[in-house]
Every structure is written in structure tokens, then in C-alpha cells.
Design an enzyme around this catalytic site. Structure first.
Site, PDB file in Angstrom:
ATOM      1  N   ASP A  47       0.817  -1.212   0.000  1.00 24.95           N
ATOM      2  CA  ASP A  47       0.000   0.000   0.000  1.00 24.95           C
ATOM      3  C   ASP A  47       0.851   1.262   0.000  1.00 24.95           C
ATOM      4  OD1 ASP A  47      -2.211  -1.618   0.033  1.00 24.95           O
ATOM      5  OD2 ASP A  47      -3.160  -0.657   1.765  1.00 24.95           O
ATOM      6  N   ASN A  90      -5.870  -2.062  -4.143  1.00 24.34           N
ATOM      7  CA  ASN A  90      -7.018  -2.062  -3.239  1.00 24.34           C
ATOM      8  C   ASN A  90      -6.699  -1.258  -1.989  1.00 24.34           C
ATOM      9  OD1 ASN A  90      -9.541  -2.609  -2.202  1.00 24.34           O
ATOM     10  ND2 ASN A  90      -9.047  -4.672  -1.522  1.00 24.34           N
ATOM     11  N   ASP A 314      -9.952  -1.577  12.456  1.00 24.85           N
ATOM     12  CA  ASP A 314      -8.884  -2.479  12.043  1.00 24.85           C
ATOM     13  C   ASP A 314      -8.510  -3.474  13.134  1.00 24.85           C
ATOM     14  OD1 ASP A 314      -8.781  -1.403   9.523  1.00 24.85           O
ATOM     15  OD2 ASP A 314      -7.088  -0.076   9.941  1.00 24.85           O
ATOM     16  N   GLU A 342     -11.202  -4.030   2.664  1.00 32.28           N
ATOM     17  CA  GLU A 342     -10.593  -4.857   1.611  1.00 32.28           C
ATOM     18  C   GLU A 342     -11.482  -6.035   1.238  1.00 32.28           C
ATOM     19  OE1 GLU A 342      -7.070  -2.646   3.309  1.00 32.28           O
ATOM     20  OE2 GLU A 342      -9.070  -3.257   3.928  1.00 32.28           O
ATOM     21  N   HIS A 385      -5.351  -8.805   4.196  1.00 30.62           N
ATOM     22  CA  HIS A 385      -4.219  -8.982   5.104  1.00 30.62           C
ATOM     23  C   HIS A 385      -4.639  -9.186   6.550  1.00 30.62           C
ATOM     24  CE1 HIS A 385      -4.094  -4.397   6.030  1.00 30.62           C
ATOM     25  NE2 HIS A 385      -5.177  -4.655   5.315  1.00 30.62           N
ATOM     26  N   ARG A 386      -5.670  -8.492   6.992  1.00 33.09           N
ATOM     27  CA  ARG A 386      -6.066  -8.572   8.399  1.00 33.09           C
ATOM     28  C   ARG A 386      -6.741  -9.909   8.723  1.00 33.09           C
ATOM     29  NH1 ARG A 386      -3.954  -4.338  10.191  1.00 33.09           N
ATOM     30  NH2 ARG A 386      -4.077  -2.326   9.121  1.00 33.09           N
ATOM     31  N   LYS A 411       0.456  -6.377   2.122  1.00 36.35           N
ATOM     32  CA  LYS A 411      -0.246  -5.097   2.032  1.00 36.35           C
ATOM     33  C   LYS A 411       0.147  -4.160   3.173  1.00 36.35           C
ATOM     34  CE  LYS A 411      -4.991  -3.238   1.952  1.00 36.35           C
ATOM     35  NZ  LYS A 411      -4.949  -2.491   0.686  1.00 36.35           N
TER      36      LYS A 411
END
Length: 428
Positions: A47, A90, A314, A342, A385-386, A411
Site C-alpha cells: 500500500d 485495493n 482495524d 478490503e 491482510h487482516r 499489504k
């Protein structure tokens, strides 16, 4: 496919890379400056690379000097023309923050992204830019123009500024974008919100970073922000503190393993909103230790909680995974904006925890997780990613966890698996 090995870990410290949120904002502010800045501990991730590439297209000079340190020569708020589309993958943060920077240009910029990015909303920000005579429109061929989804075309106007009204109930990044570009308006920007702001700590973070570059913005009240015009971003030397969203996965490890896990180079005064997850973990039964340069979390007997996570979206995946090991029910609410990340993170967390034998109820803006005895599962990450990092956590205590598309962590945390796999075990 990443296969997680169950292991008994011991008390230890970890180092996580620089904050993604701070890295985006510092890099943009440095590029808005006229002169050279040094940025230390900048996050090296997909990112951030997308943001840097876009800023280079706009005229910034960005050079790596040593590991995680960059020299940036800015364009002083006057981005140069760019005849090609600017691709932002993204990265919603890149798209929304850079839309405001593109609005400072004299020629059109087309900002686009991958398929998921071209489904994510921008309408509220585009409408706000049009209020100050910036031409900002969606050119999405998929017919989703009611959402103002990318690709978007943006061309600056007379730079007069003035009053603007915006709905930030889906993203605080709309407000951050306006604040960062507002100082280049003759009359500044006087920003009124239509309703409550989600993820407000990220706006506090934006204002704090702008202040480091000598540009001041103010929150007048809950629905009113102001940035004066004719202010100049001043270059300098800056440090990016560790990412507390990513720290949360290691604090969650401390919670479910009963070992004190420390995250280094951070303190309790951070303005990152995801610092609040240590308080949530404390409510669930964890012990906290806060020292000058590190924070540790250790769990014992975990219990479910009711928690409003509208300001810390997040952190939801890490807290949700921890809740799977807690007695009773955990209800995470006011998180409708997670459906436009995302991936649809509410649905993703619900579906993957269900695979692990955990009872989950989801609604438009909540997750209800009934703790139990998690079972191993193959986790679909939805290229998020999370999701990947969160479901790595239970693999330390549940044998047989597998993570599909594990490289999506690049990311925000490219060396996540290296740090995760290096966790020290008892008996080493």
C-alpha cells in the site's frame, strides 16, 4: 498455503514495522512540502509503495537512503500533470487521501484500482470536492455511479475553498483528505459533518501529523473542523512509530496463550486509535504492562465483553479471534463500515470462525461471538491482510490451522510470517 505449527511460546518482545496510517500521511505531507524531508521507519508494504508511486507521478522525488528511511523532495502543493491513469490497487487509504491531493492539480488525474477498489465508495468525497469547484466524478464502467466508485477523474479548480459539508459515516478518510489539502485554499476549508464520524482517532492522527509539518487544523466541535488557508508544509526529519493495528495480533497471542507478549518502541501516549485494543483485552481478563517504550499483554481466564469498535475497525479481527477463546458471548457493534474494507470483514470473520466450530451471529453492524473450543480449519483470507494475520493467532494453540493466500499480508506487514514464525518457544 501457510500451515501453522502449534507451539508453546514464552514471554518475549516483538518488533512490528512502522504504522501504515502514519506512513501514508507522513509521505503525503512530505510531498506537499517544498524542500527535502527525511522519513525514518517508513513502512515497507504494497500500500505504501502505491502511495509513493502515485506521488512520484505527481512530481515528488522519493529516494530510499537506507533500510526504512527515505529522502523526499516535495512539489509544494503544486502537483505536475500526469497523462496516465494512477493505479492504487485495493488501497482505500491511498485512493481517498490522494483524491484530495489530485484536487490541487490544474489538469485531470484519473485514479483507479483493482476490482475490489472499484466497488468501494467515494461518492461523499467526490460531492464535497465539487462543492469547492473541483471537478470530481466517477467514471466506473460497472454502473455503480451512485456510490461514486473508482475509477475517478479529478481536476482542481480556483483554490478558493470555503465551506463544505460532507457525510463521513462510512469513512473518516474523506475528512482527512480534505484537511490535508485545505491549507492550499485561499480561504481554507470550513468543514461541517452531516452526522457522526466513524474512526475519529484517524482524523486526530491526521491533524497531529499535519502539525508536525507546521500546518494547523482544528476540531471546532463534534461536527465541525477547520483548516486555515495559505499555510505551507515545512520539510524536516520525521519518525514513523510502530503500527498498533499490527501490534494487536501479538497482543492477541498474549491473550490466548497466557504469556506476556511485549511490543517494543511504543508507549501509552500514542494517538493511534488501535491502542484502545489493549483496554478491550484488559476487560476480557488480560493483564497489561505499560512501560516507557513497550506495552505487554498477558491473558488468563478470558470472558466475553460488549464493545463499541466504531473507532477501531482495524482491530476487530484480532479481538474477534480472541473472543473465540473467551467464556460467554462477545458482542462487537457499530462496525457497519467493516463491510466496505478490503473485503466484507464482518462476513469474513463470521464465516471463518464458524469453520472453526465457533457460533457466530452477524448483523448489519455487529458480530456476536460465542466462545468455545476452536477447531482447526483452512482459512480463506479473501485477499485481506487482516484476515490472514488474525487467523494465524489461534494456530499457536490449535493444531492444524492453514491460511490460504498467506502473501496478502504484504499489504501492511511484509515480514509478518518471519516475525510470527520466530516467536520463541518454552525450552529454547
Amino acid at each position: 498455503m501457510k500451515k501453522i505449527k502449534r507451539k508453546q511460546i514464552k514471554e518475549q518482545s516483538v518488533i512490528v514495522p512502522g504504522s501504515k496510517s502514519i506512513s501514508h500521511r507522513m509521505m503525503i505531507c512530505a510531498c506537499l512540502s517544498k524542500g527535502r524531508s527525511d522519513i525514518h521507519n517508513l513502512l515497507q508494504s504494497d500500500d505504501i509503495c502505491l502511495t509513493m508511486d502515485a506521488l512520484k507521478h505527481m512530481g515528488a522525488k522519493i529516494d530510499p537512503v537506507e533500510k526504512n528511511m527515505y529522502q523526499v523532495t516535495g512539489f509544494g502543493g503544486r502537483p505536475r500533470p500526469c497523462s496516465t491513469e494512477i493505479y492504487l490497487g485495493n488501497s482505500g487509504t491511498s485512493m481517498r487521501l490522494l483524491a484530495g491531493i489530485a484536487a490541487l492539480g490544474d489538469t485531470p488525474y484519473i485514479l483507479t484500482g483493482d476490482r475490489r477498489m472499484c466497488e468501494r465508495p467515494m461518492r461523499e468525497l467526490l460531492d464535497a470536492l465539487n462543492q469547492i469547484k473541483v471537478l470530481a466524478n466517477s467514471v466506473n464502467a460497472q454502473g455503480n455511479d451512485d456510490q461514486g466508485t473508482p475509477p475517478v477523474v479529478i481536476q482542481g479548480g480556483p483554490r478558493r475553498g470555503g465551506g463544505v459539508k460532507i457525510d463521513c459515516s462510512r469513512s473518516s478518510q474523506y475528512l482527512s483528505s480534505l484537511l490535508m489539502m485545505g491549507s492550499f485554499m485561499e480561504d481554507g476549508l470550513d468543514i461541517s459533518l452531516d452526522g457522526p464520524l466513524v474512526s475519529s482517532p484517524y482524523v486526530d492522527l491526521t491533524i497531529d501529523i499535519m502539525k508536525k509539518f507546521n500546518v494547523k487544523a482544528w476540531q471546532m466541535d463534534s461536527f465541525h473542523y477547520r483548516v486555515d488557508g495559505n499555510q505551507s508544509y515545512q520539510p524536516g526529519s520525521f519518525f514513523v512509530e510502530p503500527d498498533l493495528s499490527n501490534a494487536g495480533y501479538f497482543w492477541a497471542i498474549g491473550a490466548i496463550t497466557g504469556q506476556m507478549i511485549w511490543v517494543e518502541n511504543i508507549n501509552g501516549r500514542s494517538l493511534q486509535g488501535d491502542l484502545n485494543q489493549i483496554k478491550i483485552l484488559e476487560r476480557m481478563g488480560c493483564t497489561l504492562k505499560i512501560e516507557d517504550h513497550r506495552i505487554g499483554v498477558c491473558g488468563s481466564s478470558l470472558t466475553g465483553v460488549d464493545v463499541d469498535m466504531s473507532d477501531t475497525p482495524d482491530a476487530v479481527p484480532a479481538i474477534a479471534v480472541t473472543a473465540a477463546f473467551a467464556r460467554g458471548k462477545t458482542r462487537i457493534f457499530n462496525i457497519s463500515h467493516l463491510r466496505e474494507k478490503e473485503c466484507d470483514r464482518i462476513d469474513a470473520m463470521a464465516s471463518q470462525l464458524t469453520k472453526m466450530g465457533i457460533r457466530v451471529v452477524q448483523g448489519d453492524d455487529f458480530l456476536e461471538i460465542h466462545g468455545g473450543n476452536p477447531e482447526p480449519a483452512r482459512i480463506e483470507t479473501f485477499n485481506d491482510h487482516r484476515i490472514a494475520m488474525a487467523f494465524a493467532v489461534p494456530g499457536l494453540v490449535v493444531s492444524g490451522m492453514e491460511i490460504e493466500n498467506e502473501t496478502c499480508v504484504e499489504k501492511s506487514f511484509p515480514n509478518f510470517w518471519e516475525v510470527f514464525d520466530a516467536l520463541a518457544v518454552t525450552g529454547d
